[in-house]
Design an enzyme around this catalytic site. Structure first.
Site, PDB file in Angstrom:
ATOM      1  N   TYR A  66     -24.422 -22.769  33.300  1.00 50.98           N
ATOM      2  CA  TYR A  66     -23.723 -24.121  33.394  1.00 50.98           C
ATOM      3  C   TYR A  66     -23.194 -24.105  34.930  1.00 50.98           C
ATOM      4  O   TYR A  66     -21.915 -23.643  35.067  1.00 50.98           O
ATOM      5  CB  TYR A  66     -22.796 -24.323  32.552  1.00 50.98           C
ATOM      6  CG  TYR A  66     -23.460 -24.554  30.908  1.00 50.98           C
ATOM      7  CD1 TYR A  66     -24.654 -24.569  30.755  1.00 50.98           C
ATOM      8  CD2 TYR A  66     -22.520 -24.337  29.954  1.00 50.98           C
ATOM      9  CE1 TYR A  66     -25.462 -24.696  29.602  1.00 50.98           C
ATOM     10  CE2 TYR A  66     -23.321 -24.335  28.744  1.00 50.98           C
ATOM     11  CZ  TYR A  66     -24.463 -24.592  28.436  1.00 50.98           C
ATOM     12  OH  TYR A  66     -25.004 -24.647  27.296  1.00 50.98           O
ATOM     13  N   PRO A 216     -24.710 -32.642  19.277  1.00 54.77           N
ATOM     14  CA  PRO A 216     -24.268 -33.036  18.139  1.00 54.77           C
ATOM     15  C   PRO A 216     -23.649 -34.544  18.163  1.00 54.77           C
ATOM     16  O   PRO A 216     -24.015 -35.092  17.108  1.00 54.77           O
ATOM     17  CB  PRO A 216     -22.808 -32.357  17.799  1.00 54.77           C
ATOM     18  CG  PRO A 216     -22.504 -31.919  19.097  1.00 54.77           C
ATOM     19  CD  PRO A 216     -23.484 -31.474  19.883  1.00 54.77           C
ATOM     20  N   LEU A 217     -23.494 -34.903  19.300  1.00 55.55           N
ATOM     21  CA  LEU A 217     -23.286 -36.461  19.513  1.00 55.55           C
ATOM     22  C   LEU A 217     -24.445 -37.104  20.112  1.00 55.55           C
ATOM     23  O   LEU A 217     -24.378 -38.286  20.601  1.00 55.55           O
ATOM     24  CB  LEU A 217     -22.067 -36.460  20.310  1.00 55.55           C
ATOM     25  CG  LEU A 217     -20.630 -35.908  19.857  1.00 55.55           C
ATOM     26  CD1 LEU A 217     -19.683 -35.976  20.837  1.00 55.55           C
ATOM     27  CD2 LEU A 217     -20.531 -36.955  18.708  1.00 55.55           C
ATOM     28  N   GLY A 218     -25.556 -36.349  20.250  1.00 56.56           N
ATOM     29  CA  GLY A 218     -26.948 -36.918  21.057  1.00 56.56           C
ATOM     30  C   GLY A 218     -26.980 -36.455  22.405  1.00 56.56           C
ATOM     31  O   GLY A 218     -28.194 -36.616  23.138  1.00 56.56           O
ATOM     32  N   GLY A 219     -26.323 -35.711  23.141  1.00 61.25           N
ATOM     33  CA  GLY A 219     -26.365 -35.074  24.198  1.00 61.25           C
ATOM     34  C   GLY A 219     -26.212 -36.153  25.492  1.00 61.25           C
ATOM     35  O   GLY A 219     -25.216 -36.972  25.375  1.00 61.25           O
ATOM     36  N   PHE A 220     -27.116 -36.212  26.222  1.00 61.87           N
ATOM     37  CA  PHE A 220     -27.056 -37.011  27.404  1.00 61.87           C
ATOM     38  C   PHE A 220     -27.547 -38.584  27.167  1.00 61.87           C
ATOM     39  O   PHE A 220     -27.253 -39.485  27.630  1.00 61.87           O
ATOM     40  CB  PHE A 220     -27.968 -36.336  28.486  1.00 61.87           C
ATOM     41  CG  PHE A 220     -27.962 -35.232  28.797  1.00 61.87           C
ATOM     42  CD1 PHE A 220     -26.442 -35.030  29.749  1.00 61.87           C
ATOM     43  CD2 PHE A 220     -28.494 -34.111  28.628  1.00 61.87           C
ATOM     44  CE1 PHE A 220     -26.263 -33.827  30.344  1.00 61.87           C
ATOM     45  CE2 PHE A 220     -28.033 -32.794  29.024  1.00 61.87           C
ATOM     46  CZ  PHE A 220     -26.906 -32.689  29.936  1.00 61.87           C
ATOM     47  N   PRO A 222     -26.369 -40.974  24.022  1.00 62.38           N
ATOM     48  CA  PRO A 222     -25.732 -40.999  22.946  1.00 62.38           C
ATOM     49  C   PRO A 222     -26.270 -41.455  21.547  1.00 62.38           C
ATOM     50  O   PRO A 222     -27.308 -42.412  21.828  1.00 62.38           O
ATOM     51  CB  PRO A 222     -24.505 -41.942  23.324  1.00 62.38           C
ATOM     52  CG  PRO A 222     -24.590 -41.976  24.777  1.00 62.38           C
ATOM     53  CD  PRO A 222     -25.800 -41.643  25.235  1.00 62.38           C
ATOM     54  N   LEU A 223     -26.005 -41.017  20.586  1.00 59.49           N
ATOM     55  CA  LEU A 223     -26.669 -41.438  19.063  1.00 59.49           C
ATOM     56  C   LEU A 223     -26.477 -42.974  18.842  1.00 59.49           C
ATOM     57  O   LEU A 223     -25.426 -43.362  19.102  1.00 59.49           O
ATOM     58  CB  LEU A 223     -26.073 -40.583  18.037  1.00 59.49           C
ATOM     59  CG  LEU A 223     -26.261 -39.197  17.779  1.00 59.49           C
ATOM     60  CD1 LEU A 223     -25.469 -38.749  16.691  1.00 59.49           C
ATOM     61  CD2 LEU A 223     -27.796 -39.041  17.542  1.00 59.49           C
TER      62      LEU A 223
HETATM   63  N1  LIG Z   1     -28.492 -23.980  23.564  1.00 54.74           N
HETATM   64  C1  LIG Z   1     -28.861 -24.862  24.611  1.00 54.74           C
HETATM   65  O1  LIG Z   1     -29.807 -24.709  24.846  1.00 54.74           O
HETATM   66  C2  LIG Z   1     -27.611 -25.972  24.560  1.00 54.74           C
HETATM   67  C3  LIG Z   1     -28.401 -27.146  25.272  1.00 54.74           C
HETATM   68  C4  LIG Z   1     -27.295 -28.133  25.430  1.00 54.74           C
HETATM   69  C5  LIG Z   1     -26.046 -27.994  25.043  1.00 54.74           C
HETATM   70  N2  LIG Z   1     -25.537 -26.900  24.567  1.00 54.74           N
HETATM   71  C6  LIG Z   1     -23.942 -26.584  24.132  1.00 54.74           C
HETATM   72  O2  LIG Z   1     -23.583 -27.822  23.110  1.00 54.74           O
HETATM   73  C7  LIG Z   1     -22.578 -28.458  23.586  1.00 54.74           C
HETATM   74  C8  LIG Z   1     -22.653 -29.763  23.137  1.00 54.74           C
HETATM   75  O3  LIG Z   1     -23.881 -30.610  23.716  1.00 54.74           O
HETATM   76  P1  LIG Z   1     -23.274 -31.747  24.809  1.00 54.74           P
HETATM   77  O4  LIG Z   1     -22.070 -31.654  25.551  1.00 54.74           O
HETATM   78  O5  LIG Z   1     -24.406 -31.629  25.933  1.00 54.74           O
HETATM   79  O6  LIG Z   1     -23.717 -33.123  24.092  1.00 54.74           O
HETATM   80  P2  LIG Z   1     -23.021 -33.793  22.865  1.00 54.74           P
HETATM   81  O7  LIG Z   1     -21.843 -32.924  22.527  1.00 54.74           O
HETATM   82  O8  LIG Z   1     -23.935 -34.130  22.124  1.00 54.74           O
HETATM   83  O9  LIG Z   1     -22.499 -34.984  23.806  1.00 54.74           O
HETATM   84  C9  LIG Z   1     -21.649 -35.040  24.993  1.00 54.74           C
HETATM   85  C10 LIG Z   1     -21.591 -36.213  25.597  1.00 54.74           C
HETATM   86  O10 LIG Z   1     -20.734 -37.316  24.615  1.00 54.74           O
HETATM   87  C11 LIG Z   1     -19.810 -37.728  25.392  1.00 54.74           C
HETATM   88  N3  LIG Z   1     -18.611 -37.838  24.522  1.00 54.74           N
HETATM   89  C12 LIG Z   1     -17.956 -36.983  23.758  1.00 54.74           C
HETATM   90  N4  LIG Z   1     -16.712 -37.434  23.061  1.00 54.74           N
HETATM   91  C13 LIG Z   1     -16.960 -38.712  23.232  1.00 54.74           C
HETATM   92  C14 LIG Z   1     -16.312 -39.744  22.853  1.00 54.74           C
HETATM   93  N5  LIG Z   1     -15.253 -39.468  21.777  1.00 54.74           N
HETATM   94  N6  LIG Z   1     -16.231 -40.991  23.268  1.00 54.74           N
HETATM   95  C15 LIG Z   1     -17.390 -41.475  24.076  1.00 54.74           C
HETATM   96  N7  LIG Z   1     -18.226 -40.310  24.578  1.00 54.74           N
HETATM   97  C16 LIG Z   1     -18.001 -39.019  24.217  1.00 54.74           C
HETATM   98  C17 LIG Z   1     -19.452 -36.898  26.522  1.00 54.74           C
HETATM   99  O11 LIG Z   1     -19.172 -37.607  27.711  1.00 54.74           O
HETATM  100  P3  LIG Z   1     -17.490 -37.349  27.993  1.00 54.74           P
HETATM  101  O12 LIG Z   1     -17.560 -36.213  29.028  1.00 54.74           O
HETATM  102  O13 LIG Z   1     -17.522 -38.688  29.127  1.00 54.74           O
HETATM  103  O14 LIG Z   1     -16.621 -37.385  26.887  1.00 54.74           O
HETATM  104  C18 LIG Z   1     -20.963 -36.202  26.910  1.00 54.74           C
HETATM  105  O15 LIG Z   1     -21.744 -37.241  27.673  1.00 54.74           O
HETATM  106  C19 LIG Z   1     -22.416 -28.169  25.203  1.00 54.74           C
HETATM  107  O16 LIG Z   1     -21.435 -28.520  25.599  1.00 54.74           O
HETATM  108  C20 LIG Z   1     -23.103 -26.804  25.415  1.00 54.74           C
HETATM  109  O17 LIG Z   1     -21.925 -25.784  25.339  1.00 54.74           O
HETATM  110  C21 LIG Z   1     -26.489 -25.886  24.308  1.00 54.74           C
END
Ligand SMILES: NC(=O)c1ccc[n+]([C@@H]2O[C@H](COP(=O)([O-])OP(=O)(O)OC[C@H]3O[C@@H](n4cnc5c(N)ncnc54)[C@H](OP(=O)(O)O)[C@@H]3O)[C@@H](O)[C@H]2O)c1
Length: 290
Positions: A66, A216-220, A222-223
Site C-alpha cells: 500500500y 466490506p463496504l464495497g471497496g472502490f 460503494p454497495l
Molecule cells: N487482501 C486483499 O487483496 C485486499 C484488497 C483490498 C482491500 N484489502 C483490505 O481491506 C480493507 C477494507 O477494504 P477497502 O478499504 O478497500 O474497502 P471498504 O472498507 O469496503 O470501503 C472503503 C471505502 O468506503 C468509504 N467509507 C468508509 N466508511 C464510510 C462512511 N461511514 N461513509 C461514507 N464512506 C465511507 C471510504 O471512503 P473515506 O476514506 O472517504 O471514508 C472508502 O472509499 C482495506 O483497508 C485493506 O486493508 C485487502
C-alpha cells in the site's frame, strides 16, 4: 468519546493466541489515490490511526504494497511503540508497478524481502500475522501455493512471523495451506452483495479460522441496492452501518476491517456496526446476494 459503547460491536476473536476486536481497521485508504503515494493529508492519516486505537480497536490490517510502504510507515509514525494489545496483520505476495498495478511477487526471495520490509517499515521484530496474497486483481486463481506458503512457514520457524493466513484464495488453496501448517485467518472479498464464500465462511467457522472480508463496504464502488436502502431507511441508519452490522451477524468468525481516511467515517462505522437487525431485516438483506 462519551457516545461510544465501552466495548466495540462484535466483541473479540482469537487469532491463534492473539485476541483482537472483531471490529478492526483496514489501512489501505490512507495512501494517495489508487493506493499509490502519500496521503494528501499526512496529519489527517495519523489522526485516523490514533482514533482507531483510541476507540479500542486492536486489529489493524495493512500491507507493504500500500503506497508502496506508505501505510506501514504511517502506522509506525502514528502508533509506535505499539500497545501490547494492538495486533497488526500484514500481507505479502504482491508488489506494485509504475502504473499502480499489483503484479504477483510470490517467489521465495520476493517473500523473504517482503517480510523484511514489513518488519522494517512497521518497526517490529516479529510480525503478528502475515497473509499470503494469492490470485490477481480479478480475484482468486487456481494453482498450488505450496512453495510460497512453505517459505512463509520457514520464516515463521525463524521467529519472524507469529501466525499465518491466506488472502484472495480458493477453497482448494486454503485446504492445501491447512495441510502444510495452521492458518488463523482467510482474507477474501465478501460483502452483502458478493457472497461467493458463504459455504467457506461456515466451514472456517467450524475450524476456528477467522474470515476477514475485504471490501466490506464495497471497496472502490460503494454497495448499492434498493433492499439495502430500504432496510437502512426503516432503521434510520446508513447503508454502511447496515452492511457492517450484517457482517457481524453473519458469522462469529467474521472480523471487520472497513477502510476509511476519515475520522468522522471511522466513528460512524464503529457506532453503526452495533445496529440491531431483526429477522425480517436479515431476510430482506439476504435477498441482495442471491
Ligand atoms: N487482501 C486483499 O487483496 C485486499 C484488497 C483490498 C482491500 N484489502 C483490505 O481491506 C480493507 C477494507 O477494504 P477497502 O478499504 O478497500 O474497502 P471498504 O472498507 O469496503 O470501503 C472503503 C471505502 O468506503 C468509504 N467509507 C468508509 N466508511 C464510510 C462512511 N461511514 N461513509 C461514507 N464512506 C465511507 C471510504 O471512503 P473515506 O476514506 O472517504 O471514508 C472508502 O472509499 C482495506 O483497508 C485493506 O486493508 C485487502
Amino acid at each position: 468519546m462519551g457516545t461510544f459503547p465501552a466495548t466495540l460491536p462484535g466483541g473479540t476473536w482469537n487469532l491463534g493466541d492473539l485476541t483482537v476486536t472483531r471490529f478492526g481497521y483496514g489501512a489501505m485508504q490512507l495512501t494517495g489515490p489508487w493506493v499509490m503515494g502519500p496521503p494528501a493529508d499526512h496529519d489527517g492519516a495519523l489522526a485516523v490511526l490514533r482514533e482507531a486505537v483510541g476507540l479500542g480497536i486492536t486489529h489493524v490490517d495493512t500491507a507493504d504494497a500500500y503506497g508502496p510502504h506508505i501505510t506501514n510507515q504511517l502506522i509506525r509514525e502514528a502508533l509506535h511503540p505499539y500497545r501490547d494489545s494492538l495486533h497488526i496483520v500484514t500481507k505479502v505476495g504482491a508488489t506494485r508497478d509504475q502504473e499502480g498495478g499489483w503484479p504477483p511477487a510470490r517467489k521465495p526471495e520476493d517473500l523473504r524481502r517482503a517480510v523484511q520490509e514489513n518488519l522494517e517499515n512497521l518497526g517490529l521484530d516479529t510480525l503478528d500475522v502475515v497473509n499470503l496474497r494469492l490470485g490477481d486483481a480479478q480475484g482468486p486463481q487456481p494453482g498450488s501455493l505450496a512453495e510460497a506458503f512453505e517459505t512463509l512457514v520457514e520464516l515463521q520457524q525463524q521467529g519472524l512471523i507469529r501466525h499465518l493466513g491466506v488472502s484472495n484464495a480458493t477453497a482448494e488453496q486454503i485446504a492445501e495451506a491447512l495441510s502444510i501448517a495452521p492458518i488463523v485467518c482467510v482474507q477474501n472479498m465478501y460483502n452483502l452483495a458478493h457472497r461467493h464464500d458463504d459455504e467457506l465462511i461456515d466451514e472456517l467457522a467450524e475450524q476456528g479460522v477467522a474470515y476477514v472480508p475485504f471490501f466490506p463496504l464495497g471497496g472502490f464502488s460503494p454497495l448499492q441496492s434498493s433492499a439495502l436502502t430500504a432496510v437502512a431507511t426503516r432503521l434510520d441508519a446508513t447503508p454502511m452501518s447496515v452492511a457492517l452490522a450484517w457482517l457481524l451477524r453473519r458469522s462469529p468468525n467474521i472480523l471487520l476491517i472497513p477502510g476509511t481516511s476519515s475520522v468522522a467515517h471511522l466513528r460512524e462505522n464503529v457506532a453503526g456496526a452495533g445496529l440491531q437487525l431483526s429477522d425480517d431485516d436479515l431476510a430482506a438483506l439476504d435477498d441482495i446476494g442471491r
